[in-house]
Structures are given as structure tokens and as C-alpha cells.
Motif scaffolding. Structure first.
Motif, PDB file in Angstrom:
ATOM      1  N   ALA A   1       0.818  -1.212   0.000  1.00 49.09           N
ATOM      2  CA  ALA A   1       0.000   0.000   0.000  1.00 49.09           C
ATOM      3  C   ALA A   1       0.852   1.263   0.000  1.00 49.09           C
ATOM      4  O   ALA A   1       0.411   2.320  -0.472  1.00 49.09           O
ATOM      5  N   LEU A   2       2.060   1.171   0.526  1.00 48.74           N
ATOM      6  CA  LEU A   2       2.931   2.348   0.612  1.00 48.74           C
ATOM      7  C   LEU A   2       3.768   2.550  -0.641  1.00 48.74           C
ATOM      8  O   LEU A   2       4.258   3.661  -0.898  1.00 48.74           O
ATOM      9  N   GLU A   3       3.951   1.506  -1.439  1.00 53.09           N
ATOM     10  CA  GLU A   3       4.813   1.607  -2.630  1.00 53.09           C
ATOM     11  C   GLU A   3       4.309   2.632  -3.651  1.00 53.09           C
ATOM     12  O   GLU A   3       5.121   3.354  -4.235  1.00 53.09           O
ATOM     13  N   PRO A   4       2.975   2.743  -3.906  1.00 48.71           N
ATOM     14  CA  PRO A   4       2.535   3.762  -4.872  1.00 48.71           C
ATOM     15  C   PRO A   4       2.897   5.186  -4.490  1.00 48.71           C
ATOM     16  O   PRO A   4       2.871   6.075  -5.334  1.00 48.71           O
ATOM     17  N   PHE A   5       3.266   5.402  -3.235  1.00 53.68           N
ATOM     18  CA  PHE A   5       3.664   6.739  -2.784  1.00 53.68           C
ATOM     19  C   PHE A   5       5.181   6.885  -2.722  1.00 53.68           C
ATOM     20  O   PHE A   5       5.696   7.859  -2.169  1.00 53.68           O
ATOM     21  N   GLY A   6       5.901   5.912  -3.265  1.00 51.09           N
ATOM     22  CA  GLY A   6       7.350   5.989  -3.330  1.00 51.09           C
ATOM     23  C   GLY A   6       8.074   5.384  -2.148  1.00 51.09           C
ATOM     24  O   GLY A   6       9.299   5.465  -2.067  1.00 51.09           O
ATOM     25  N   TYR A   7       7.370   4.723  -1.232  1.00 48.12           N
ATOM     26  CA  TYR A   7       8.011   4.138  -0.050  1.00 48.12           C
ATOM     27  C   TYR A   7       8.205   2.634  -0.273  1.00 48.12           C
ATOM     28  O   TYR A   7       7.330   1.827   0.040  1.00 48.12           O
ATOM     29  N   TYR A   8       9.352   2.285  -0.845  1.00 45.85           N
ATOM     30  CA  TYR A   8       9.684   0.893  -1.141  1.00 45.85           C
ATOM     31  C   TYR A   8      10.552   0.259  -0.051  1.00 45.85           C
ATOM     32  O   TYR A   8      10.905  -0.905  -0.149  1.00 45.85           O
ATOM     33  N   HIS A   9      10.929   1.032   0.956  1.00 46.55           N
ATOM     34  CA  HIS A   9      11.824   0.523   1.994  1.00 46.55           C
ATOM     35  C   HIS A   9      11.183   0.644   3.371  1.00 46.55           C
ATOM     36  O   HIS A   9      11.861   0.873   4.379  1.00 46.55           O
ATOM     37  N   SER A  10       9.883   0.491   3.416  1.00 50.48           N
ATOM     38  CA  SER A  10       9.185   0.594   4.695  1.00 50.48           C
ATOM     39  C   SER A  10       9.338  -0.694   5.502  1.00 50.48           C
ATOM     40  O   SER A  10       9.545  -1.786   4.956  1.00 50.48           O
ATOM     41  N   GLU A  11       9.258  -0.560   6.802  1.00 50.35           N
ATOM     42  CA  GLU A  11       9.310  -1.692   7.721  1.00 50.35           C
ATOM     43  C   GLU A  11       7.984  -1.777   8.469  1.00 50.35           C
ATOM     44  O   GLU A  11       7.502  -0.779   9.004  1.00 50.35           O
ATOM     45  N   VAL A  12       7.426  -3.004   8.495  1.00 50.31           N
ATOM     46  CA  VAL A  12       6.130  -3.203   9.134  1.00 50.31           C
ATOM     47  C   VAL A  12       6.241  -4.370  10.105  1.00 50.31           C
ATOM     48  O   VAL A  12       6.727  -5.457   9.756  1.00 50.31           O
ATOM     49  N   ASN A  13       5.823  -4.152  11.351  1.00 49.52           N
ATOM     50  CA  ASN A  13       5.803  -5.204  12.371  1.00 49.52           C
ATOM     51  C   ASN A  13       4.439  -5.199  13.056  1.00 49.52           C
ATOM     52  O   ASN A  13       3.753  -4.166  13.092  1.00 49.52           O
ATOM     53  N   HIS A  14       4.075  -6.357  13.597  1.00 49.69           N
ATOM     54  CA  HIS A  14       2.798  -6.427  14.299  1.00 49.69           C
ATOM     55  C   HIS A  14       2.938  -7.284  15.555  1.00 49.69           C
ATOM     56  O   HIS A  14       3.863  -8.086  15.675  1.00 49.69           O
ATOM     57  N   ASP A  15       2.016  -7.074  16.466  1.00 49.75           N
ATOM     58  CA  ASP A  15       1.933  -7.941  17.641  1.00 49.75           C
ATOM     59  C   ASP A  15       0.464  -8.203  17.941  1.00 49.75           C
ATOM     60  O   ASP A  15      -0.414  -7.386  17.622  1.00 49.75           O
ATOM     61  N   ILE A  16       0.226  -9.372  18.538  1.00 48.29           N
ATOM     62  CA  ILE A  16      -1.126  -9.808  18.865  1.00 48.29           C
ATOM     63  C   ILE A  16      -1.215 -10.013  20.370  1.00 48.29           C
ATOM     64  O   ILE A  16      -0.403 -10.738  20.959  1.00 48.29           O
ATOM     65  N   THR A  17      -2.170  -9.367  20.983  1.00 44.66           N
ATOM     66  CA  THR A  17      -2.400  -9.557  22.421  1.00 44.66           C
ATOM     67  C   THR A  17      -3.886  -9.791  22.635  1.00 44.66           C
ATOM     68  O   THR A  17      -4.730  -9.243  21.925  1.00 44.66           O
ATOM     69  N   THR A  18      -4.178 -10.620  23.629  1.00 47.54           N
ATOM     70  CA  THR A  18      -5.571 -10.979  23.917  1.00 47.54           C
ATOM     71  C   THR A  18      -5.942 -10.518  25.318  1.00 47.54           C
ATOM     72  O   THR A  18      -5.253 -10.830  26.297  1.00 47.54           O
ATOM     73  N   GLY A  19      -7.020  -9.756  25.401  1.00 43.54           N
ATOM     74  CA  GLY A  19      -7.542  -9.306  26.677  1.00 43.54           C
ATOM     75  C   GLY A  19      -8.828 -10.028  26.996  1.00 43.54           C
ATOM     76  O   GLY A  19      -9.281 -10.912  26.263  1.00 43.54           O
ATOM     77  N   PRO A  20      -9.448  -9.673  28.109  1.00 45.87           N
ATOM     78  CA  PRO A  20     -10.668 -10.377  28.517  1.00 45.87           C
ATOM     79  C   PRO A  20     -11.830 -10.180  27.538  1.00 45.87           C
ATOM     80  O   PRO A  20     -12.685 -11.046  27.404  1.00 45.87           O
TER      81      PRO A  20
END
Length: 591
Positions: free
Chosen positions: A83-102
Motif C-alpha cells: 500500500a505504501l509503494e505507490p507513494f514511493g516508499y519501497y523501503h518501509s518496515e512493518v511489524n505487528h503484535d497480537i495480544t488478547t484481553g478479557p
């Protein structure tokens, strides 16, 4: 065999021991709702991320199964980078985390854009006839891609679209890209754009076929601002469509190039028209505080003959004045802009202590030049009039006149009768000589203007003004229609119609030699179709420029109707505190 069975039993027990907490954890997730968030981007970048991120379809809903949630979350990393490449950002870094609450399971994405890719080189080549077309040189200079700027795919696509549109608009029917590439050098963080455009030949207008025309073909061809063999341009066809549709001769108009029949670099043009009803009748009641109750009856013949001559007539009856008007219109060389007219008019006015009957015949030459309009007129008039109980008089005048107007406006997208911004200025000069069929010599000049300025979507400022002067050696010979009066809905609100100016011994307003009127108004949009206004008007007429100016203040409401604002104003004269507040009702566009 016994050992084997024992081993399987141990495996089953171990699986149950491992699966129990996993099942419990999955059970907890199944009972939660999913909350997906991301940080590190905003604006257009954030909007594009939302359109790419598949996991968002579960946002606020029950959390998917554990294995599917992990799969979609990992897939989201890739989707965000795309999604970021069309705006010229080909070197982006993306990380995620998953947490579960009540009650909720959270998936949070962290985005680091990295350095953007810039346009390192643009290889643009234009071949074909367009290479010598100055309009294409302007298009090239206006392309939204520049070396050294951050690469945006949308601007690259828009550049190609601009070239295609220019080619289609200017008749390069065979235009094509011989090469169109966008090459991104990831290591160098730069891009190379190659656009090679071959326009081919420019087509010319061919034969014109006209279907179902009830008017003379030679007359209809006068609406055409192009000839066979001229270079093709879609604006010429659009102007023709607008002119024919606005002529009132036709109910439907279709103008189209026949590209599938183009030969020898010429494209034939098809014009299909459907005749309008020949006769038009009008009837309408109305009311205005200047005129009182009124009734309007009209008859128009949209074409008198096959040369496009027209006849308009109207009778307007009211408490103040009755008018009969007939106008015979002859189209000019360019019927969309020029016309001549022969007019006859009778106006019978009985208002306050003024009694006047005007008979008038005139010939006009009207010309339009974009926003400009020019009118030359020669009229002969006879007016029988009386002020108060005075002796009835008769005046005769042969009056040549010239009027110039300039109108520019920006109208509401949904209603062209509502003006957001614009102005109108006009000048009218008329006169007569006692040596040529006139009872007196005079020269009259009137200048007027009005402006509308919008501060924002809610606040507007409106201003108008009018000044006039008459040079004459025998003012008493001038009939009321040639004098200046002030007061009324469109003049100085707070005073009655034409009730400002010099008066005779009986106190009857007889009109002045000089005129001055000004108004300032602000209005505010309180609801989608309603405005409130505060205003102050100034003005008077007199026999000298040193005449006293009268001022009024007032408040009003505006209903933004489909035919223009309906204005209800109440105004009070400051200079005469004892004068009662006066109500004014008007309908029509601001300019």
C-alpha cells in the motif's frame, strides 16, 4: 503389542495435556472482538493502508480462529508495504503484535516508512504531428512528474492520462504510447520514467450531416464556429452543442464525431436535433412590495420562419403598473451571441400621485463577448404624465443609447441561481436632441455594480451601488421615465417604491437630476436552505450632487429556492425615526 498400546496411551495423554491450555486460549479468543490499529502513517497513506489491509474487515467483529488470525496478521505486513509503494516508499518496515484481553484481541501494526524513492530520470519523447503543436508543449510542461521529486504512481498515471486526453481533445485519433515504463531501482532508491508518445496525424473536420432540422440549413450552419478542413477540437463540438441547446429551437441536441467513418484523416460530424414545441404559453401570479399583487401572461413563438426569427410577448398586470411588451428577434451572424430586435411597449403606471402612460418603440443590436454584453439601441417614446393634481403633459423623445455590462460569477454546484462569488458592472449612456424629434436636449449616464464575496461556506458579503447624472438645459421637459428615482426593493429598502427625491409644492416626488444609491449586506447560512441577513442602504435623488443621503438599516431572511433566493426584508429609516418599518419581498438571483 502391550508396549505399543501403552505408548499410544501416553501420546494421547500428552496431547490432552498440551491441547487443554491451547483450547482454553482459543476459547478465550473466540469470545472476544477484534481491534486492529496501525501507527506511523496518516492522510493519503493511511487511507491506502486501510484499503489494502484485509484484516480490517474483521475489525469490531468476533476474532477469527487462532491460526487464521496469525495468517491474516502476517499477510497484513505484506499488504501494508504494498500500500505504501505507490507513494514511493519501497523501503518501509512493518511489524505487528497480537495480544488478547478479557474482551478484545488486539492486532497492532507499527510502520516505519523509511527513505522515499525519488524520480531520478524522465525520458520523454513526443513524435507525430503533436511535436509541432504548441498546446502539447504546454501539456508537457504541466505534467505532474519532475526529476528529483518523490515518486507517486498516481502522478505517473495522471501524466499518461493527460497526454491521452490532450490527444483525444485535439483530434489525434491514432495516438499511442510506443513505450511507457516505470522502473524502480531499489538499491539506489530512485526511479526512471520512460514515456514515448506518438500522436500520429491530427485529424480535421469532415462532412457535417444534420438530421431532423426544421430550420433553414444555412441558418443552422451559422452556429458552427468551424468549417470542413479545420483542425479537429472537441471544444468546438461542445460549444456547438451548448449553443444549439440554448437556442430554444430544439428539445434535444446530439453532436458527435463519427470516428468509425473517418477517412483521409478527416472525421465526419453528426448533428441530430429534435424540434421544440413551436409555441410557448406562460401564466403566473406573483407579488412584490414595489408592485403589489401581479399577474403575468406570456406568449412566445420560438421560430416565426425557417430563418430562426422569434417573437416574444408579455402582459404584466399589477396594482402599480400594467405593461404590454412585444419583441421581434432576428438572429445575427453568430446567432449564439448576436441578435437584433424590434420592440414595442406600453407601460401604464399609477403610483402614489404619479400618473404616467408610456408608448415606446425601439430597435436594438445586442452582442455578447464571453462575459461582456454590449447593446446599442434607438428608441422613440411618447409619455403622457401628471404629478399630483398638476396639468397633464406630453413629451416626445428620440433616444439613442449604449449599454455595456460585465458579469462574472461562481454559482452553486446544485443550483446555478445561487451565487457564491461574483460581480456585475454596467454603464448606460443615453441622450436626445431637441433638433431631432425630441422636446429637449439631454445626456444621461448611469453606472451600477454589484458584488458577492464568500468568506467561507456560511458567511457572505454583498455590496451594490448606482450613480447617475443628467445634463440638460430643460429638466422640466423630461418625462418621469427619463428622470432618476430612489427607494424600493432594489434601491433603498425602508422607503416605498420611487419615494425618494425632489418633491413639488404638493409634496409629490417628481424625480431628480442626480442619483446615488449604495448598499452593504452580510448574510449567514443558518440551515441548508436558509440564510439570515443584516444590511444598511443609503441613497437619494436630487437636483444637485449635494443632496442629502438617506440611510436605512434592516434584517432579512432568505429561502434558497430552485429559482433563486426568496428575500423577505424589514427596514427602518435612520434619518426619520417616526417612519414605520417597511417590509420588502423580492425573488431572483443575487446578480
Amino acid at each position: 503389542m502391550t508396549i505399543g498400546r501403552l505408548g499410544w496411551l501416553l501420546v494421547v495423554l500428552a496431547s490432552c495435556w498440551v491441547w487443554q491450555p491451547l483450547a482454553a486460549q482459543q476459547s478465550q479468543r473466540d469470545s472476544t472482538t477484534l481491534k486492529v490499529t496501525f501507527e506511523g502513517v496518516e492522510g493519503e497513506l493511511a487511507n491506502n493502508v486501510r484499503s489494502y489491509l484485509e484484516l480490517l474487515q474483521f475489525n469490531g467483529k468476533q476474532t477469527p480462529a487462532s491460526f487464521r488470525l496469525r495468517y491474516l496478521a502476517r499477510r497484513g505486513d505484506t499488504s501494508i508495504r504494498q500500500a505504501l509503494e505507490p507513494f514511493g516508499y519501497y523501503h518501509s518496515e512493518v511489524n505487528h503484535d497480537i495480544t488478547t484481553g478479557p474482551e478484545q484481541t488486539y492486532v497492532r501494526y507499527s510502520i516505519v516508512l523509511g527513505p522515499p524513492t525519488v524520480i531520478g530520470e524522465i525520458d520523454f519523447e513526443l513524435s507525430g504531428a503533436a511535436a509541432q503543436d504548441p498546446a502539447f508543449q504546454r501539456v508537457r510542461n504541466e505534467l505532474p512528474i519532475t526529476e528529483g521529486e518523490v515518486l507517486q504512481h498516481s502522478q505517473y498515471e495522471r501524466s499518461k492520462s493527460l497526454l491521452r486526453s490532450a490527444a483525444a481533445e485535439r483530434g489525434y485519433y491514432d495516438a499511442r504510447f510506443t513505450e511507457q515504463t516505470l522502473k524502480v531501482e531499489l538499491n539506489e532508491k530512485s526511479a526512471i520514467i520512460t514515456l514515448h508518445f506518438d500522436s500520429g496525424p491530427r485529424y480535421r473536420f469532415g462532412d457535417v450531416s444534420i438530421c431532423c432540422n426544421h430550420l433553414n440549413s444555412d441558418f443552422l450552419m451559422r452556429y458552427f464556429q468551424f468549417s470542413e478542413g479545420d483542425s479537429f477540437h472537441t471544444r468546438d463540438l461542445l460549444d456547438l452543442q451548448v449553443a444549439l441547446a440554448g437556442s430554444d429551437y430544439f428539445e434535444n441536441v446530439e453532436v458527435a464525431p463519427l470516428w468509425n467513418e473517418a477517412t483521409d484523416e478527416q472525421v465526419p460530424i453528426s448533428v441530430r436535433v429534435t424540434p421544440n414545441k413551436r409555441d410557448q404559453y406562460q401564466i403566473g401570479p406573483g407579488y412584490g412590495t414595489d408592485t403589489g399583487a401581479r399577474l403575468t401572461l406570456g406568449f412566445n413563438r420560438r421560430w416565426v420562419n425557417d430563418r430562426g426569427h422569434r417573437l416574444n410577448s408579455i402582459v404584466r398586470l399589477s396594482e402599480v403598473q400594467n405593461t404590454g411588451f412585444v419583441d421581434y428577434i432576428i438572429p445575427g451572424e453568430n446567432p449564439a451571441r448576436d441578435q437584433y430586435s424590434i420592440t414595442g411597449e406600453i407601460l401604464d403606471k399609477r403610483y402614489e400621485d404619479i400618473d404616467s402612460t408610456l408608448y415606446r418603440a425601439s430597435v436594438r443590436d445586442n452582442r455578447h463577448y464571453d462575459n461582456w454584453q454590449r447593446t446599442f439601441e434607438l428608441g422613440y417614446q411618447r409619455e403622457d404624465f401628471r404629478f399630483g393634481t398638476g396639468e397633464r403633459q406630453t413629451s416626445n423623445f428620440l433616444v439613442p443609447s449604449a449599454e455595456f455590462s460585465l458579469v462574472s460569477s461562481e454559482t452553486d454546484a446544485d443550483n446555478r441561481n445561487l451565487v457564491d462569488q461574483g460581480y456585475r458592472v454596467s454603464a448606460r449612456l443615453q441622450g436626445a436632441s431637441n433638433a431631432v424629434l425630441s422636446d429637449a436636449t439631454f445626456l444621461s449616464l448611469t453606472l451600477s455594480g454589484k458584488a458577492v464575496y464568500s468568506f467561507n461556506e456560511k458567511w457572505r458579503f454583498l455590496a451594490r451601488g448606482e450613480v447617475g447624472a443628467i445634463a440638460t438645459s430643460d429638466f422640466e421637459r423630461l418625462s418621469p421615465s427619463l428622470r432618476f428615482f430612489a427607494g424600493g426593493d432594489h434601491s433603498v429598502r425602508g422607503y416605498a417604491y420611487q419615494q425618494l427625491g425632489p418633491a413639488n409644492a404638493e409634496g409629490v416626488i417628481t424625480g431628480g437630476q442626480y442619483l446615488g444609491v449604495a448598499s452593504a449586506e452580510v448574510d449567514y447560512l443558518v440551515a441548508p436552505k436558509w440564510r439570515i441577513a443584516l444590511f444598511s442602504d443609503f441613497g437619494n435623488t436630487g437636483m444637485e450632487w449635494s443632496m442629502p443621503w438617506r440611510q436605512t438599516i434592516g434584517i432579512g431572511g432568505r429561502w434558497l429556492s430552485p429559482i433563486g433566493p426568496v428575500r423577505l426584508d424589514i427596514a427602518q429609516a435612520i434619518d426619520e425615526p417616526g417612519r414605520p418599518w417597511r417590509l420588502h419581498l423580492t425573488i431572483g438571483p443575487d446578480l
